[in-house]
Design an enzyme around this catalytic site. Structure first.
Site, mmCIF file in Angstrom:
data_model
loop_
_atom_site.group_PDB
_atom_site.id
_atom_site.type_symbol
_atom_site.label_atom_id
_atom_site.label_comp_id
_atom_site.label_asym_id
_atom_site.label_seq_id
_atom_site.Cartn_x
_atom_site.Cartn_y
_atom_site.Cartn_z
ATOM 1 N N GLY B 150 111.297 56.951 -25.988
ATOM 2 C CA GLY B 150 111.720 58.326 -25.786
ATOM 3 C C GLY B 150 111.904 58.621 -24.311
ATOM 4 O O GLY B 150 111.431 57.881 -23.443
ATOM 5 N N CYS B 151 112.601 59.729 -24.034
ATOM 6 C CA CYS B 151 112.902 60.065 -22.642
ATOM 7 C C CYS B 151 111.635 60.446 -21.881
ATOM 8 O O CYS B 151 111.348 59.891 -20.814
ATOM 9 C CB CYS B 151 113.946 61.181 -22.589
ATOM 10 S SG CYS B 151 113.586 62.604 -23.621
ATOM 11 N N TYR B 152 110.865 61.394 -22.414
ATOM 12 C CA TYR B 152 109.616 61.741 -21.730
ATOM 13 C C TYR B 152 108.698 60.524 -21.588
ATOM 14 O O TYR B 152 108.175 60.268 -20.501
ATOM 15 C CB TYR B 152 108.874 62.844 -22.495
ATOM 16 C CG TYR B 152 109.477 64.220 -22.396
ATOM 17 C CD1 TYR B 152 109.708 64.831 -21.166
ATOM 18 C CD2 TYR B 152 109.784 64.945 -23.538
ATOM 19 C CE1 TYR B 152 110.237 66.115 -21.080
ATOM 20 C CE2 TYR B 152 110.313 66.236 -23.467
ATOM 21 C CZ TYR B 152 110.533 66.818 -22.236
ATOM 22 O OH TYR B 152 111.040 68.082 -22.152
ATOM 23 N N THR B 154 109.306 57.387 -21.344
ATOM 24 C CA THR B 154 109.765 56.468 -20.294
ATOM 25 C C THR B 154 109.299 56.939 -18.921
ATOM 26 O O THR B 154 108.733 56.179 -18.141
ATOM 27 C CB THR B 154 111.306 56.364 -20.327
ATOM 28 O OG1 THR B 154 111.703 55.791 -21.576
ATOM 29 C CG2 THR B 154 111.834 55.509 -19.183
#
Lengths: 337, 337, 337, 337
Positions: B150-152, B154
């Protein structure tokens, strides 16, 4: 003190109506409705209203009790809805200020052409008064049904009105390159108004085919007393609020800028909400106000006019309240400064 | 040269995958699908792609011909869809990089708790490799199914990894105040991501309840080799792209900033996409790149870490391609510079 | 009816003071000064004021005629200027509301440490009243010199005040992750606030070193009656207006969210400008208002508090006018609704 | 492999030149200069460049060693500087691509009129080639001094070129309503480009007086083989990047839209960077590309053309590199895809 109701309180025009009316000394809001699944405090829908108004918002269904004791009803609903419900409210003796487009065009055929449906209340079209106070103030005074002008038309008509005396302007030369903030497209989510689509980008849309075109042409035609057609191209600007109409036209003969400015100052001499600026206006200059700021530059026969308004205020809600003030005999700027 | 397909080409991650892959010298895109009413050229959906890729996008339906000759399939679909289709593609011998959350959590019960449904392919959870190259490079090399982070997660995991050796950090002290651009919420219009709602405003959302929390905790726990819980509060920032995670934690004992920086530089010594910056990074610094920029300040036992990524690149699509490069033995940065 | 003057009318706080005061029924603005090369109508500097106020703005030089007949002077000037001119105005019998930081810190050594210069009017520090009405209302009533709080401190102190009774909070656990719109940096162009630098990006700045830190700590210390230190990290958000302070802290023992909310509601029971919201607030909810909106979530011993204000209103100009209303015995919300 | 130097590396055009050139397989950047107080790594000035280029930036002073071994020098400097330094570099045998306006106008009197100073290198004006590849490709091939076109002119000339054959267009009818992102104004802070001034607002500026007007008219005149004057009104849009020129003109006779489109497709048939779109383009569609996207609508004799570019790429830096590719015989799109 009058009592008012708002149909369409959950949209942006509705929200702005509420924000202005709760500070208006002559008005009590008695009833709110909009698109809600169940009765909901308006301050839950718009948390910014918390502590400023304690009123529930109802899902709209028309019956004899709808809007209760209201003297005046604001219709801040989509096109095609107003023509259905306005006659019913009128028959109950209510006054109506309709923020939709349903009563703006005098000709029902034009309505059908541009809005795609048969007009259901065509006979009311001749009764409705076009609510642009700077042009129709005296008619507004006695009206029961106000067709509140569109946002683009407000900026364009006010920007052009002083020039439209016969013989001055090449009437077929008018080009309007208009720019609007995204709130003009309303509060219903669409890919068109999705944050990541519109942010950091500008584009034209509804080019030569925007439904405000016939409204503008109708009013310019009345002012000029002859048929006016315009080239109208709106654009979506990555900002929330504001309209700038950049208007290009050719004069019949060279005229000094100073003389043209004089015409504007004379025309709007007594108008509290028109400001002739001496520098190119920013849309931000009129944010949250009922002002229309106008600036122009002339070069030989070519004129460029800049007309800015807040699309949700002078282009919708504050103009509606200006109309209300006129209809009910309040000082015209009450609640609007 | 490998052949790839994208399921979910009409979303933002899909679009970025295409934009990166069309410049990748070792890849041919052979098939695109997404949410479309009929077969549509992808350059009609995204006009920016015109002249850069001539490929139609199909509405997704699974059958044996789907994705055709592709060696690798990117799933850029909503959560809950991947777990349904990934096994079918795997059984056809395709490799999968899944950008959804479906294969990120090792524990199917945790999945059910946070995503609200039973996991349909629980047995694949142990096979899936968490696609964070800086941590799992060797496992990625041989994997058939990559759970792209996921973006967060990472930004948070990369920001914290060098500190998580036992005994250094007060593991219960970690607070992550994260800020994201709106594109993180995807391309489906909602009131939540409507332009006029999000513009010119910042707010927290899913406070202490964001579904990326267990993913972050799972990975931090593995790195720390003991149970880590965090306080995770994301915010929506009025911008399109980028994530900044501001991470607060307490050390077990006072440590010089310089020594901590040394730990980061050692840990990421050979990493081509991690940059230790010497000033607070702007999210814009990593826009359209696969970089994660990290900066930190220490004061006695308190540390503040700033970790920024482009949510659609290192937080999604470019990281997926970094994983692809590793899986297929291409130089890791191919197509990403 | 009182007469007021503004020193620093050409900055953003000055502009907002003017916009609020021209609608205030008890006030006449008699004199404006700021950074101007020659005497200039204020409506030339801010075209949005055209037709709303006809007053010239003078370049500031102090002499006995400066500010003329004003009863009250607002100082909306940079730090270091106020301490020079405030004593002179006071000696002329004027009342002062100082929007700069010069009289906020009680300890001149602390001032020197954080603002880099010796305090020139240290003896006035004990006379000055910190103008946060919710805490110091009674002292404000009789004051001649108000130190109007900083924007960040206003949001943080109001967000924390109800919790700071002894024994409830782990006082060393407070972390403030603050986010501000760019207008907080003033109207003087710098690379730091250049449009293309700040647009579409978020970053931390003055990390653990922002000059508002000692102001916040001083006031929290007074409220808690013991030494409070905080971790304070501000961020620049790509928007014009608004502050969101996200505040993290640990309680001494688990407490139900509902009970904590009760403490807030009790503490702010009679406060007209504090709203306890039941959803995470948007900075936009308080734009152009004097409200501070507070929301919180508790989970075991961890609390997260969201406190939002308009940095130029409750964080500067409208709070200054709230103070004025208290000083001169006007109803506290006059001109602020 | 050629060696290049950049004068003006600290501005936005300079930054974009670097970002493109570091990916260009045929180029080595050997020297950077700009406005710096002391020798500074370029990655300190632009942290986004960290790890991508290790080169110092020097404060610009001309001497024989300046730019060292470079074959080609990009001048990304303010107007009035280039005409001073270009001749010196030419006399050292360097090739020059000048991104300033100094060599764009053929007539030194026109330069004086619009830029306010005498041209210092008037004899070079006839040598300089206007670097618009779609029009002047063959001349660019052999040139030593390229006058890289302005951002507005690029969008306007490309938008109009296919129509300007004699007898087709009413040449005095051309109106250009142009909209630009703020980065076009450069990186030096001014009130004009201060975040809080420009955010959330649109305005016209330099109305009928923008210095790009004579450049556009000169090139249109050459294409039309008769004198063309235009009405040119630029606007500042609250976004960082992109130009949209909305161009209005009248044809001599009614022509079908389809036929006009055919003229565009023929004219740009072989052009790799011109895309004729079939919907109104967003400026975002060409962000970070060398594309110019064109769309048009015709209605009787009236035509509206939309031409969008990235002002810092096709409007400056990527076009400069396209010119470099042509000058040095590289494939024209090298490094630009």
């Amino acid at each position: 003190m009058i009592k008012v109701a708002i149909v369409g309180a959950t949209g942006y025009s509705g929200r702005e109506l509420i924000k202005i009316l709760i500070r208006h000394p002559e008005v009590e809001i008695v009833w709110l409705s909009g698109k809600v699944e169940k009765v909901t405090p308006i301050s839950t829908i718009f948390p910014e209203l918390k502590g400023r108004i304690e009123l529930d918002c109802y899902d709209f269904v028309f019956d004899n009790k709808t809007a209760g004791s209201a003297d005046l009803i604001f219709l801040a609903v989509p096109h095609r809805v107003s023509m259905d419900i306005a006659p019913r409210f009128l028959s109950l003796g209510k006054k109506i200020i309709d923020l939709s487009a349903d009563f703006r065009l005098n000709d029902p055929l034009l309505y059908k052409k541009w809005y795609g449906v048969e007009h259901k209340s065509a006979r009311l079209l001749s009764e409705a008064v076009y609510g642009l106070p700077e042009i129709y103030r005296s008619q507004i005074r006695g009206a029961s049904l106000i067709a509140n002008p569109g946002c683009y038309p407000t900026s364009v008509i006010l920007g052009l009105a002083p020039l439209l005396n016969p013989g001055f302007v090449e009437l077929n030369s008018i080009i309007v390159d208009a720019k609007t903030g995204i709130s003009g497209a309303g509060r219903v989510p669409q890919i068109f108004t999705h944050y990541s689509e519109r942010n950091e980008s500008i584009k034209g849309y509804k080019i030569l085919s925007h439904q405000h075109t016939p409204e503008i042409e109708q009013e310019l035609t009345k002012l000029a007393k002859r048929r006016v057609s315009i080239t109208f191209v709106p654009h979506l600007v990555p900002m929330d609020r504001g309209i700038l109409s950049t208007i290009y036209l050719t004069l019949k003969r060279c005229t000094r800028e100073k003389d043209i400015l004089e015409m504007y100052k004379d025309f709007y001499d007594k108008e509290p909400f028109i400001r002739i600026q001496d520098q190119a206006p920013d849309t931000k200059d009129v944010l949250n106000t009922n002002f229309c700021d106008i600036f122009l530059i002339a070069k030989k026969r070519q004129i460029v006019i800049f007309s800015v308004i807040d699309n949700l205020w002078k282009g919708a809600s504050s103009q509606a309240i200006q109309n209300m003030n006129i209809m009910f005999g309040f000082e015209e700027g009450t609640g609007l400064r």
